[in-house]
Design a protein around this motif. Structure first.
Motif, PDB file in Angstrom:
ATOM      1  N   ASP A 178       5.199 -24.294 -33.110  1.00  0.00           N
ATOM      2  CA  ASP A 178       6.164 -24.222 -31.920  1.00  0.00           C
ATOM      3  C   ASP A 178       7.288 -23.226 -32.510  1.00  0.00           C
ATOM      4  O   ASP A 178       7.715 -22.307 -32.125  1.00  0.00           O
ATOM      5  CB  ASP A 178       6.866 -25.404 -31.106  1.00  0.00           C
ATOM      6  CG  ASP A 178       5.710 -26.124 -30.396  1.00  0.00           C
ATOM      7  OD1 ASP A 178       5.271 -25.116 -29.669  1.00  0.00           O
ATOM      8  OD2 ASP A 178       5.590 -27.287 -30.359  1.00  0.00           O
ATOM      9  N   ASP A 179       7.790 -23.602 -33.864  1.00  0.00           N
ATOM     10  CA  ASP A 179       8.966 -22.974 -34.311  1.00  0.00           C
ATOM     11  C   ASP A 179       8.482 -21.589 -34.933  1.00  0.00           C
ATOM     12  O   ASP A 179       8.985 -20.714 -34.729  1.00  0.00           O
ATOM     13  CB  ASP A 179       9.289 -23.765 -35.622  1.00  0.00           C
ATOM     14  CG  ASP A 179       9.883 -24.974 -35.535  1.00  0.00           C
ATOM     15  OD1 ASP A 179      10.384 -25.376 -34.131  1.00  0.00           O
ATOM     16  OD2 ASP A 179       9.812 -26.052 -36.357  1.00  0.00           O
TER      17      ASP A 179
ATOM     18  N   SER B 257       8.230 -19.533 -31.852  1.00  0.00           N
ATOM     19  CA  SER B 257       9.755 -18.991 -31.435  1.00  0.00           C
ATOM     20  C   SER B 257      10.192 -17.884 -32.106  1.00  0.00           C
ATOM     21  O   SER B 257      11.031 -17.121 -31.813  1.00  0.00           O
ATOM     22  CB  SER B 257      10.657 -20.334 -31.332  1.00  0.00           C
ATOM     23  OG  SER B 257      10.045 -21.291 -30.329  1.00  0.00           O
TER      24      SER B 257
ATOM     25  N   GLU C  87      11.206 -14.328 -31.223  1.00  0.00           N
ATOM     26  CA  GLU C  87      12.722 -13.806 -31.106  1.00  0.00           C
ATOM     27  C   GLU C  87      12.583 -12.227 -31.896  1.00  0.00           C
ATOM     28  O   GLU C  87      13.331 -11.526 -31.691  1.00  0.00           O
ATOM     29  CB  GLU C  87      13.347 -14.773 -32.251  1.00  0.00           C
ATOM     30  CG  GLU C  87      14.167 -15.671 -31.723  1.00  0.00           C
ATOM     31  CD  GLU C  87      15.082 -16.409 -33.009  1.00  0.00           C
ATOM     32  OE1 GLU C  87      15.094 -15.787 -33.775  1.00  0.00           O
ATOM     33  OE2 GLU C  87      14.893 -17.604 -32.845  1.00  0.00           O
TER      34      GLU C  87
END
Length: 150
Positions: A57-58, A61, A65
């Motif tokens: 998930d990180d 993300s 970004e």
């Protein structure tokens, strides 16, 4: 045949050289269907956007970004060859052809660029769901073509 045997070994060595977790590589190689999260993790760690201990998930993300992944993507969803091409094109900062640039790096034209560059075979199906070994083989081919590895 010799190339096919050497490719996975070279890829594993390249991936581990960039501080990827060994268990991640093992998990990816064993996957019948690679997930979007796994591919995002590979890309984000290689580019230094996240630590190797980060979650999928990180990694997703971090790529969203920076405009390298599409928002709303399912981390656990399987990856098609067309979308893998787009993520790899972003990873390697491929300039691509005119349509690739005009469409702001669309998956379709990233896929076509990879076919033109010999990363993918001419008969490749853009809707094919890729396995973990497919991801690593494409990563290795890109590393050789765009990353300067011999």
């Amino acid at each position: 045949m010799k190339k096919l045997c050497i490719l996975p070994v070279v890829f594993v060595l390249c991936v581990t050289a960039y501080a990827q977790r060994a268990d991640f590589v093992t998990e990816l190689l064993a996957a019948d269907k690679a997930t979007y999260g796994q591919v995002c993790y590979l890309s984000a760690v290689y580019q230094g956007f996240v630590d190797e201990n980060a979650s999928y998930d990180d990694a997703l993300s971090a790529l969203i970004e920076r405009g390298q992944a599409v928002g709303g993507a399912d981390v656990n969803g399987t990856v098609r060859l067309e979308e893998l091409s787009r993520l790899m094109a972003k990873l390697w900062d491929i300039k691509g052809g005119l349509m690739y640039r005009l469409t702001k790096c669309s998956a379709r034209y990233a896929f076509r660029q990879f076919k033109t560059d010999g990363i993918l075979p001419a008969t490749a199906d853009p809707w094919k769901k890729v396995s973990g070994s497919d991801v690593l083989n494409i990563y290795t081919a890109c590393l050789r073509k765009y990353g300067g590895a011999e």
